[in-house]
Design a protein around this motif. Structure first.
Motif, PDB file in Angstrom:
ATOM      1  N   ARG A  13     -34.324 -55.161 -82.552  1.00  0.00           N
ATOM      2  CA  ARG A  13     -35.234 -54.032 -82.700  1.00  0.00           C
ATOM      3  C   ARG A  13     -35.237 -53.169 -81.449  1.00  0.00           C
ATOM      4  NH1 ARG A  13     -39.822 -56.527 -83.251  1.00  0.00           N
ATOM      5  NH2 ARG A  13     -40.648 -56.051 -81.185  1.00  0.00           N
ATOM      6  N   VAL A  14     -35.260 -53.817 -80.284  1.00  0.00           N
ATOM      7  CA  VAL A  14     -35.220 -53.071 -79.027  1.00  0.00           C
ATOM      8  C   VAL A  14     -33.917 -52.300 -78.917  1.00  0.00           C
ATOM      9  CG1 VAL A  14     -35.160 -53.288 -76.517  1.00  0.00           C
ATOM     10  CG2 VAL A  14     -36.787 -54.646 -77.838  1.00  0.00           C
ATOM     11  N   ALA A  15     -32.812 -52.941 -79.288  1.00  0.00           N
ATOM     12  CA  ALA A  15     -31.509 -52.289 -79.210  1.00  0.00           C
ATOM     13  C   ALA A  15     -31.458 -51.050 -80.106  1.00  0.00           C
ATOM     14  CB  ALA A  15     -30.410 -53.271 -79.596  1.00  0.00           C
ATOM     15  N   GLU A  16     -32.078 -51.140 -81.276  1.00  0.00           N
ATOM     16  CA  GLU A  16     -32.108 -49.987 -82.175  1.00  0.00           C
ATOM     17  C   GLU A  16     -32.934 -48.861 -81.575  1.00  0.00           C
ATOM     18  OE1 GLU A  16     -31.744 -47.322 -85.316  1.00  0.00           O
ATOM     19  OE2 GLU A  16     -30.521 -48.995 -84.617  1.00  0.00           O
ATOM     20  N   GLN A  17     -34.056 -49.203 -80.955  1.00  0.00           N
ATOM     21  CA  GLN A  17     -34.858 -48.193 -80.284  1.00  0.00           C
ATOM     22  C   GLN A  17     -34.067 -47.544 -79.145  1.00  0.00           C
ATOM     23  OE1 GLN A  17     -37.345 -47.846 -82.667  1.00  0.00           O
ATOM     24  NE2 GLN A  17     -38.692 -47.467 -80.934  1.00  0.00           N
ATOM     25  N   THR A  28     -23.690 -39.765 -74.629  1.00  0.00           N
ATOM     26  CA  THR A  28     -22.723 -40.699 -75.189  1.00  0.00           C
ATOM     27  C   THR A  28     -22.892 -42.031 -74.474  1.00  0.00           C
ATOM     28  OG1 THR A  28     -21.014 -40.159 -73.570  1.00  0.00           O
ATOM     29  CG2 THR A  28     -21.101 -38.801 -75.566  1.00  0.00           C
ATOM     30  N   VAL A  29     -22.256 -43.067 -75.002  1.00  0.00           N
ATOM     31  CA  VAL A  29     -22.331 -44.378 -74.352  1.00  0.00           C
ATOM     32  C   VAL A  29     -21.750 -44.292 -72.952  1.00  0.00           C
ATOM     33  CG1 VAL A  29     -21.448 -46.737 -74.411  1.00  0.00           C
ATOM     34  CG2 VAL A  29     -22.301 -45.684 -76.512  1.00  0.00           C
ATOM     35  N   ALA A  30     -20.640 -43.564 -72.811  1.00  0.00           N
ATOM     36  CA  ALA A  30     -20.004 -43.420 -71.502  1.00  0.00           C
ATOM     37  C   ALA A  30     -20.923 -42.702 -70.523  1.00  0.00           C
ATOM     38  CB  ALA A  30     -18.690 -42.676 -71.635  1.00  0.00           C
ATOM     39  N   GLU A  31     -21.597 -41.655 -70.979  1.00  0.00           N
ATOM     40  CA  GLU A  31     -22.512 -40.907 -70.115  1.00  0.00           C
ATOM     41  C   GLU A  31     -23.701 -41.766 -69.706  1.00  0.00           C
ATOM     42  OE1 GLU A  31     -21.679 -36.367 -71.795  1.00  0.00           O
ATOM     43  OE2 GLU A  31     -23.206 -37.662 -72.718  1.00  0.00           O
ATOM     44  N   ALA A  32     -24.195 -42.580 -70.641  1.00  0.00           N
ATOM     45  CA  ALA A  32     -25.311 -43.463 -70.326  1.00  0.00           C
ATOM     46  C   ALA A  32     -24.892 -44.470 -69.250  1.00  0.00           C
ATOM     47  CB  ALA A  32     -25.787 -44.188 -71.578  1.00  0.00           C
ATOM     48  N   VAL A  43     -24.162 -50.650 -65.665  1.00  0.00           N
ATOM     49  CA  VAL A  43     -24.302 -51.186 -67.015  1.00  0.00           C
ATOM     50  C   VAL A  43     -23.065 -50.714 -67.782  1.00  0.00           C
ATOM     51  CG1 VAL A  43     -25.702 -51.320 -69.103  1.00  0.00           C
ATOM     52  CG2 VAL A  43     -26.817 -51.047 -66.883  1.00  0.00           C
ATOM     53  N   PRO A  44     -22.089 -51.574 -67.964  1.00  0.00           N
ATOM     54  CA  PRO A  44     -20.833 -51.166 -68.590  1.00  0.00           C
ATOM     55  C   PRO A  44     -21.019 -50.605 -69.996  1.00  0.00           C
ATOM     56  CG  PRO A  44     -20.638 -53.344 -67.577  1.00  0.00           C
ATOM     57  CD  PRO A  44     -22.098 -52.990 -67.582  1.00  0.00           C
ATOM     58  N   LYS A  45     -20.069 -49.776 -70.382  1.00  0.00           N
ATOM     59  CA  LYS A  45     -20.100 -49.215 -71.731  1.00  0.00           C
ATOM     60  C   LYS A  45     -20.109 -50.320 -72.776  1.00  0.00           C
ATOM     61  CE  LYS A  45     -16.384 -46.805 -71.140  1.00  0.00           C
ATOM     62  NZ  LYS A  45     -15.237 -45.922 -71.451  1.00  0.00           N
ATOM     63  N   THR A  46     -19.358 -51.382 -72.505  1.00  0.00           N
ATOM     64  CA  THR A  46     -19.297 -52.474 -73.479  1.00  0.00           C
ATOM     65  C   THR A  46     -20.654 -53.135 -73.667  1.00  0.00           C
ATOM     66  OG1 THR A  46     -18.581 -53.929 -71.675  1.00  0.00           O
ATOM     67  CG2 THR A  46     -16.863 -52.986 -73.078  1.00  0.00           C
ATOM     68  N   THR A  47     -21.431 -53.209 -72.595  1.00  0.00           N
ATOM     69  CA  THR A  47     -22.768 -53.815 -72.688  1.00  0.00           C
ATOM     70  C   THR A  47     -23.658 -52.983 -73.600  1.00  0.00           C
ATOM     71  OG1 THR A  47     -22.645 -54.808 -70.489  1.00  0.00           O
ATOM     72  CG2 THR A  47     -24.851 -54.434 -71.394  1.00  0.00           C
ATOM     73  N   ILE A  48     -23.643 -51.667 -73.393  1.00  0.00           N
ATOM     74  CA  ILE A  48     -24.467 -50.779 -74.217  1.00  0.00           C
ATOM     75  C   ILE A  48     -24.030 -50.836 -75.667  1.00  0.00           C
ATOM     76  CG2 ILE A  48     -25.182 -48.383 -74.575  1.00  0.00           C
ATOM     77  CD1 ILE A  48     -24.786 -47.953 -71.560  1.00  0.00           C
ATOM     78  N   THR A  49     -22.718 -50.796 -75.881  1.00  0.00           N
ATOM     79  CA  THR A  49     -22.185 -50.834 -77.243  1.00  0.00           C
ATOM     80  C   THR A  49     -22.515 -52.150 -77.920  1.00  0.00           C
ATOM     81  OG1 THR A  49     -20.360 -49.355 -76.682  1.00  0.00           O
ATOM     82  CG2 THR A  49     -20.089 -50.714 -78.635  1.00  0.00           C
ATOM     83  N   ASN A  50     -22.342 -53.248 -77.205  1.00  0.00           N
ATOM     84  CA  ASN A  50     -22.616 -54.558 -77.791  1.00  0.00           C
ATOM     85  C   ASN A  50     -24.093 -54.724 -78.137  1.00  0.00           C
ATOM     86  OD1 ASN A  50     -19.951 -55.352 -77.647  1.00  0.00           O
ATOM     87  ND2 ASN A  50     -20.178 -56.421 -75.690  1.00  0.00           N
ATOM     88  N   GLU A  52     -26.155 -52.185 -78.957  1.00  0.00           N
ATOM     89  CA  GLU A  52     -26.466 -51.305 -80.083  1.00  0.00           C
ATOM     90  C   GLU A  52     -25.865 -51.787 -81.398  1.00  0.00           C
ATOM     91  OE1 GLU A  52     -25.489 -47.274 -79.230  1.00  0.00           O
ATOM     92  OE2 GLU A  52     -26.907 -47.098 -77.552  1.00  0.00           O
ATOM     93  N   THR A  53     -24.757 -52.530 -81.332  1.00  0.00           N
ATOM     94  CA  THR A  53     -24.104 -53.011 -82.557  1.00  0.00           C
ATOM     95  C   THR A  53     -24.509 -54.428 -82.929  1.00  0.00           C
ATOM     96  OG1 THR A  53     -22.189 -53.750 -81.264  1.00  0.00           O
ATOM     97  CG2 THR A  53     -22.094 -51.527 -82.200  1.00  0.00           C
ATOM     98  N   GLY A  54     -25.345 -55.050 -82.075  1.00  0.00           N
ATOM     99  CA  GLY A  54     -25.817 -56.386 -82.394  1.00  0.00           C
ATOM    100  C   GLY A  54     -24.903 -57.512 -81.959  1.00  0.00           C
ATOM    101  N   ARG A  55     -23.834 -57.186 -81.256  1.00  0.00           N
ATOM    102  CA  ARG A  55     -22.935 -58.246 -80.790  1.00  0.00           C
ATOM    103  C   ARG A  55     -23.508 -58.977 -79.572  1.00  0.00           C
ATOM    104  NH1 ARG A  55     -18.824 -54.392 -82.162  1.00  0.00           N
ATOM    105  NH2 ARG A  55     -18.689 -53.675 -79.999  1.00  0.00           N
ATOM    106  N   ARG A  56     -24.550 -58.424 -78.990  1.00  0.00           N
ATOM    107  CA  ARG A  56     -25.238 -59.088 -77.886  1.00  0.00           C
ATOM    108  C   ARG A  56     -26.674 -59.343 -78.316  1.00  0.00           C
ATOM    109  NH1 ARG A  56     -25.604 -56.858 -71.626  1.00  0.00           N
ATOM    110  NH2 ARG A  56     -26.922 -58.540 -70.827  1.00  0.00           N
ATOM    111  N   SER A  57     -27.135 -60.585 -78.181  1.00  0.00           N
ATOM    112  CA  SER A  57     -28.446 -60.955 -78.720  1.00  0.00           C
ATOM    113  C   SER A  57     -29.530 -61.049 -77.658  1.00  0.00           C
ATOM    114  CB  SER A  57     -28.351 -62.301 -79.457  1.00  0.00           C
ATOM    115  OG  SER A  57     -27.893 -63.310 -78.564  1.00  0.00           O
ATOM    116  N   SER A  58     -29.239 -60.590 -76.445  1.00  0.00           N
ATOM    117  CA  SER A  58     -30.251 -60.589 -75.403  1.00  0.00           C
ATOM    118  C   SER A  58     -29.989 -59.403 -74.476  1.00  0.00           C
ATOM    119  CB  SER A  58     -30.220 -61.895 -74.601  1.00  0.00           C
ATOM    120  OG  SER A  58     -28.985 -62.034 -73.915  1.00  0.00           O
ATOM    121  N   ILE A  59     -31.021 -59.039 -73.699  1.00  0.00           N
ATOM    122  CA  ILE A  59     -30.867 -57.931 -72.769  1.00  0.00           C
ATOM    123  C   ILE A  59     -31.485 -58.300 -71.429  1.00  0.00           C
ATOM    124  CG2 ILE A  59     -32.968 -56.830 -73.654  1.00  0.00           C
ATOM    125  CD1 ILE A  59     -31.718 -54.129 -72.865  1.00  0.00           C
ATOM    126  N   ASP A  60     -30.780 -57.967 -70.375  1.00  0.00           N
ATOM    127  CA  ASP A  60     -31.282 -58.216 -69.034  1.00  0.00           C
ATOM    128  C   ASP A  60     -32.422 -57.252 -68.735  1.00  0.00           C
ATOM    129  OD1 ASP A  60     -30.589 -59.401 -66.199  1.00  0.00           O
ATOM    130  OD2 ASP A  60     -30.847 -57.244 -65.922  1.00  0.00           O
TER     131      ASP A  60
END
Length: 210
Positions: A13-17, A28-32, A43-50, A52-60
């Motif tokens: 839910r947080v990731a969607e927000q 864009t993800v790169a700009e962020a 904060v790498p682009k892959t971290t943000i993408t993961n 937002e897409t649900g491939r990562r189930s926790s956030i620092d």
């Protein structure tokens, strides 16, 4: 909802927000990712993408705060979807109205009586009351100055006298508000608290000679 279900669901839910906030900010993800680095935390682009897409189930937590700053949104708005969802699972097995969740998180849940002195809630309430006192003193002080200014430029003597009388009443009100603020700040210091810095227009409050 068990803890094993709640934790990834909460992160999703947080990731969607966060995804919505990023898009609303026009990034864009790169700009962020670049903006995060400019704030001092990569904060790498892959971290943000993961995220937002649900491939990562926790956030620092540090990443969360930096991204909130990059997206220019209050961090709490990323935690709880206020305005879009009526309720939220604030803890495992505990679903409450979203505004109630926000109030719980910020320490503003209504109380039947004042919190015991020295408790975390008491400290929060004290600083909130101080903020209200600052706002009141700042408003009355500015109004008094404006009334005095209007009186000083009035050409008609009768009108000027009337304005001066009005200005005096506003100045008395401002004086009382500033005195109360000074007493409040002194009481905070006596309790071992450090009052926040005052706005430039009210710095005289901490100087008894003024």
């Amino acid at each position: 909802m068990t803890n094993s279900d709640w934790s990834p669901s909460f992160t999703a839910r947080v990731a969607e927000q966060m995804r919505r906030a990023r898009k609303a900010a026009g990034l864009t993800v790169a700009e962020a990712a670049e903006s995060c680095a400019s704030l001092g935390l990569a904060v790498p682009k892959t971290t943000i993408t993961n995220l937002e897409t649900g491939r990562r189930s926790s956030i620092d937590l540090a990443e969360f705060l930096v991204l909130a700053e990059v997206y220019k949104v209050p961090p709490i708005s990323l935690l709880f979807p206020l305005g879009t969802e009526a309720s939220v699972a604030v803890l495992p097995g505990r679903e409450v109205p979203t505004w109630e969740a926000v109030s719980w998180f910020t320490g503003e849940t209504p109380l039947d009586k004042p919190a015991p002195e020295g408790t975390a809630r008491d400290v929060l309430d004290t600083y909130r009351a101080h903020n209200d006192a600052v706002t009141t003193a700042l408003t009355s002080t500015r109004l008094a100055k404006e009334r005095r200014r209007k009186a000083s430029i009035a050409l008609d003597a009768v009108r000027r006298d009337a304005l001066l009388e009005t200005a005096a009443s506003y100045e008395q009100l401002a004086f009382d508000d500033c005195r109360e603020l000074r007493e409040f700040r002194n009481a905070m210091r006596e309790r071992g608290m450090v009052p926040p810095a005052l706005p430039a227009d009210l710095t005289f409050v901490d100087n008894p000679e003024d």
